[in-house]
Design an enzyme around this catalytic site. Structure first.
Site, PDB file in Angstrom:
ATOM      1  N   LYS A 275       0.845  -1.179   0.000  1.00 26.79           N
ATOM      2  CA  LYS A 275       0.000   0.000   0.000  1.00 26.79           C
ATOM      3  C   LYS A 275       0.893   1.246   0.000  1.00 26.79           C
ATOM      4  O   LYS A 275       1.802   1.373   0.817  1.00 26.79           O
ATOM      5  CB  LYS A 275      -0.905   0.005   1.240  1.00 26.79           C
ATOM      6  CG  LYS A 275      -2.058   0.994   1.162  1.00 26.79           C
ATOM      7  CD  LYS A 275      -3.078   0.749   2.263  1.00 26.79           C
ATOM      8  CE  LYS A 275      -4.292   1.675   2.067  1.00 26.79           C
ATOM      9  NZ  LYS A 275      -5.333   1.448   3.084  1.00 26.79           N
ATOM     10  N   GLU A 362     -19.375  -3.621  11.352  1.00 28.18           N
ATOM     11  CA  GLU A 362     -20.315  -2.787  12.099  1.00 28.18           C
ATOM     12  C   GLU A 362     -21.415  -3.600  12.770  1.00 28.18           C
ATOM     13  O   GLU A 362     -21.849  -3.269  13.884  1.00 28.18           O
ATOM     14  CB  GLU A 362     -20.941  -1.738  11.168  1.00 28.18           C
ATOM     15  CG  GLU A 362     -19.977  -0.684  10.660  1.00 28.18           C
ATOM     16  CD  GLU A 362     -19.231  -1.094   9.413  1.00 28.18           C
ATOM     17  OE1 GLU A 362     -18.448  -0.273   8.895  1.00 28.18           O
ATOM     18  OE2 GLU A 362     -19.418  -2.246   8.946  1.00 28.18           O
ATOM     19  N   ARG A 390     -25.364  -0.072   7.848  1.00 21.18           N
ATOM     20  CA  ARG A 390     -24.992  -1.476   7.707  1.00 21.18           C
ATOM     21  C   ARG A 390     -25.388  -2.296   8.936  1.00 21.18           C
ATOM     22  O   ARG A 390     -25.464  -3.513   8.875  1.00 21.18           O
ATOM     23  CB  ARG A 390     -23.487  -1.595   7.475  1.00 21.18           C
ATOM     24  CG  ARG A 390     -23.024  -0.925   6.198  1.00 21.18           C
ATOM     25  CD  ARG A 390     -21.525  -0.686   6.190  1.00 21.18           C
ATOM     26  NE  ARG A 390     -20.748  -1.890   6.299  1.00 21.18           N
ATOM     27  CZ  ARG A 390     -20.413  -2.675   5.272  1.00 21.18           C
ATOM     28  NH1 ARG A 390     -20.811  -2.354   4.061  1.00 21.18           N
ATOM     29  NH2 ARG A 390     -19.680  -3.750   5.444  1.00 21.18           N
TER      30      ARG A 390
END
Length: 611
Positions: A275, A362, A390
């Site tokens: 990354k 979540e 969510r």
């Protein structure tokens, strides 16, 4: 070839590997230069350059459909599908979206913005192709953070058991989602990932050995491996597993994709990437600060300086409030992979035993919070407003229905600006209004934020404190004191000709409108959106004048409707007008968002004049 000359993925399919490697370097240089000016998702896109090039080199988009989980890592895909010349408008009003966008290109086939949806979409696309007898396949590019979500596992389980379909899942493993990954699956991926030295050694052997010897080496390695370890999680779910491979080595990725293309069953390709690759400052970032960035100096990585004049984001204010509140009561924070975004790094540094990062989960976070609260722990659960959606069922059934006291910090409530339609925090007021027992609040400033935190922990119900993606005055050397308050509204500005009601940043707009129009209106701060302050509302309705409610929220089931219900119940006949959001709002500045929604200051003034 200039990047702006690329109009279609077919333009790169005749290139040599060496030319493609040069192209990847040019794309990285372009992305750093462009994003440093506009802001955007940087590190994730720099890591996925080779994967995106290889996808378009091996497959035939849009006949073969590419699904980018979340979509924030799709910038190279946008370049290869003819949009390089629009990058100076990235995340700007009427410009290029920072995510996949159906309206931008026929190559954008899955628009999400929330993690964990890609494998489900992959299964749906494959099934649709099967039912319609269409050619082509589908490939999902999923980050190692997204793969940990429950929805990803639901889809992996079902697709892996369906032997009539063949899909390809590329696991983009950079050991980070936004911040460092957490949990058992992260450890599994680390084990699968193995030592990067040996992975590079294997790739080196493959390059210098004749193909026959290299094949014998790989088969021997697999046989030895099989003696000492069981199959990995993806093989257990029914997939052919390839990897780990170096996801930043173009030749390896292309070769692997061609191999997967020939297979008869669904495949997981485990690609280890870096990354931030190609930009040393982002590559060295372990905290996620270069995941999403505002404009920055590309030589130093430092944000372009702005004069905050003693201002702090509401996220920082809430985090500071929680740090100071620990002197009153010990609380526990459940963090769904947003430690940096919600500005809770400082809290974690001071109280590492009072915060757990559960990853992109979540639903799990909500039910875990409910269970902890039922067992006597004071819990704080910070969620972006858009991600609250969510966990609706878990919040509804496990917290709201049994009236369990969990304190929710609903961050980025209201317009979010450049993140666009998938991230607008416009629906949480309606969501929480649809649940029993939930108290809904929004502070105007830092003092009110501290007071609402204190009040939330002193009462007994599920408690929501929502706050915008804005700054407010805050002096760290002299923070607000926690004051005891009651669940009441306050008079923000005195007057008696009309009554205007709002909360949060809407109060400033109403005050500006009052000054512009010259109406002596009473402006009420409805800091408790629910329950409403019936005493103050009744007193204001008894002025027998016109009432107006302004909300930076989707206009369904919000404060306005509950004020109407109260007025009808008590037989008030006041004319009650309102202004709220009625449609999907795309990216731009907050001011552009307000204007697109028709609730900016100019529209507000015109509406109030005709009230």
């Amino acid at each position: 070839m200039k990047l702006t000359d690329i109009k279609s993925p077919k333009d790169i399919q005749s290139m040599s590997i060496k030319e493609l490697e040069t192209l990847s370097a040019e794309i990285r240089h372009f992305l750093v230069d462009s994003i440093s000016k506009t802001g955007g998702h940087l590190a994730s896109n720099l890591g996925a350059v080779e994967l995106s090039i290889a996808l378009h080199y091996v497959f035939d988009s849009p006949n073969d459909q590419f699904i980018f989980d979340v979509g924030h890592q799709s910038y190279t895909h946008k370049i290869l599908t003819g949009r390089a010349d629009q990058f100076d408008t990235l995340r700007q009003h009427n410009g290029l979206s920072g995510y996949i966008n159906y309206k931008e290109s026929i190559h954008d086939v899955w628009e999400s913005g929330h993690a964990g949806t890609a494998v489900s979409a992959l299964h749906g696309i494959l099934k649709a192709k099967q039912l319609k007898g269409e050619s082509g396949t589908a490939i999902a590019l999923v980050g190692d953070g997204s793969i940990t979500s429950g929805m990803s596992f639901e889809a992996l389980n079902l697709l892996g058991s369906d032997h009539t379909l063949k899909g390809i899942v590329i696991l983009n493993d950079n050991n980070m989602s936004i911040s460092k990954n957490v949990g058992a699956l992260s450890k599994v991926l680390t084990a699968l990932r193995g030592n990067r030295f040996f992975m590079k050694l294997r790739n080196g052997i493959a390059k210098i050995m004749p193909n026959l010897i290299a094949r014998i080496y790989r088969r021997l390695k697999r046989a030895v491996k099989a003696l000492f370890q069981s199959g990995n999680i993806f093989e257990e779910l029914g997939y052919a597993y390839i990897g780990p491979i170096d996801g930043n080595d173009l030749k390896t990725v292309i070769k692997t994709l061609n191999q997967a293309k020939k297979m008869k069953k669904s495949v997981v390709i485990h690609a280890v990437t870096e990354k931030g690759k190609g930009y040393e400052i982002a590559a060295a970032d372990d905290n996620g600060k270069f995941h999403g960035v505002s404009s920055f100096d590309k030589n130093t990585g430092a944000p372009v300086k702005t004069n905050h004049n003693g201002m702090k984001s509401f996220s920082e204010v809430i985090s500071e409030a929680m740090i100071h509140y620990q002197k009153i009561e010990k609380t526990f924070v459940i963090m769904p992979a947003m430690l940096v975004g919600t500005k809770f790094e400082k809290f974690y540094q001071q109280f590492p035993d009072r915060l757990i990062d559960v990853g992109i989960a979540e639903e799990h976070a909500a039910t875990m919070a409910g269970a902890m609260a039922r067992n006597g722990v004071s819990v704080f659960l910070p969620l972006y407003a858009t991600f609250t959606q969510r966990a609706y069922d878990q919040i509804m059934n496990d917290i709201a229905r049994p009236d369990t006291k969990v304190i929710f910090g609903i961050d980025r409530a209201g317009f979010v600006g450049d993140d666009g339609s998938t991230h607008q925090g416009l629906f949480d007021v309606s969501i929480f209004h649809s649940m029993p027992n939930v108290v809904i609040t929004m502070p105007y400033d830092a003092q009110e934020a501290f007071n609402l935190i204190r009040y939330g922990y002193s009462q007994t119900h599920p408690f929501v404190i929502r706050y915008p993606r804005l700054e407010t005055h805050f002096d760290p050397a002299n923070p607000p004191k926690f004051e005891l308050i009651t669940p009441t509204w306050t008079v923000f500005s005195e007057g008696d000709e009309q009554v205007w009601i709002s909360y949060g940043p809407g109060l400033d707009l109403l005050l500006k409108a009052k000054q512009a129009i010259g109406i002596n209106a009473r402006i009420l701060n409805a800091r408790f959106i629910r329950p409403i302050d019936e005493v103050m509302l009744k007193e204001s309705l008894e002025l027998n004048t016109k009432v107006f409610v302004y909300e930076e929220a989707f206009g369904s089931g919000t404060l306005y409707h509950h004020i109407l219900e109260f007025a009808m119940k008590h037989q008030f006949v006041n004319k009650i007008g309102s202004m709220s959001v009625k449609d999907v709002i795309h990216h731009g500045t907050r001011e552009h968002n307000q204007k697109d929604a028709g609730i900016d200051l100019d529209h507000l003034i015109e509406t109030l004049k005709t009230l």
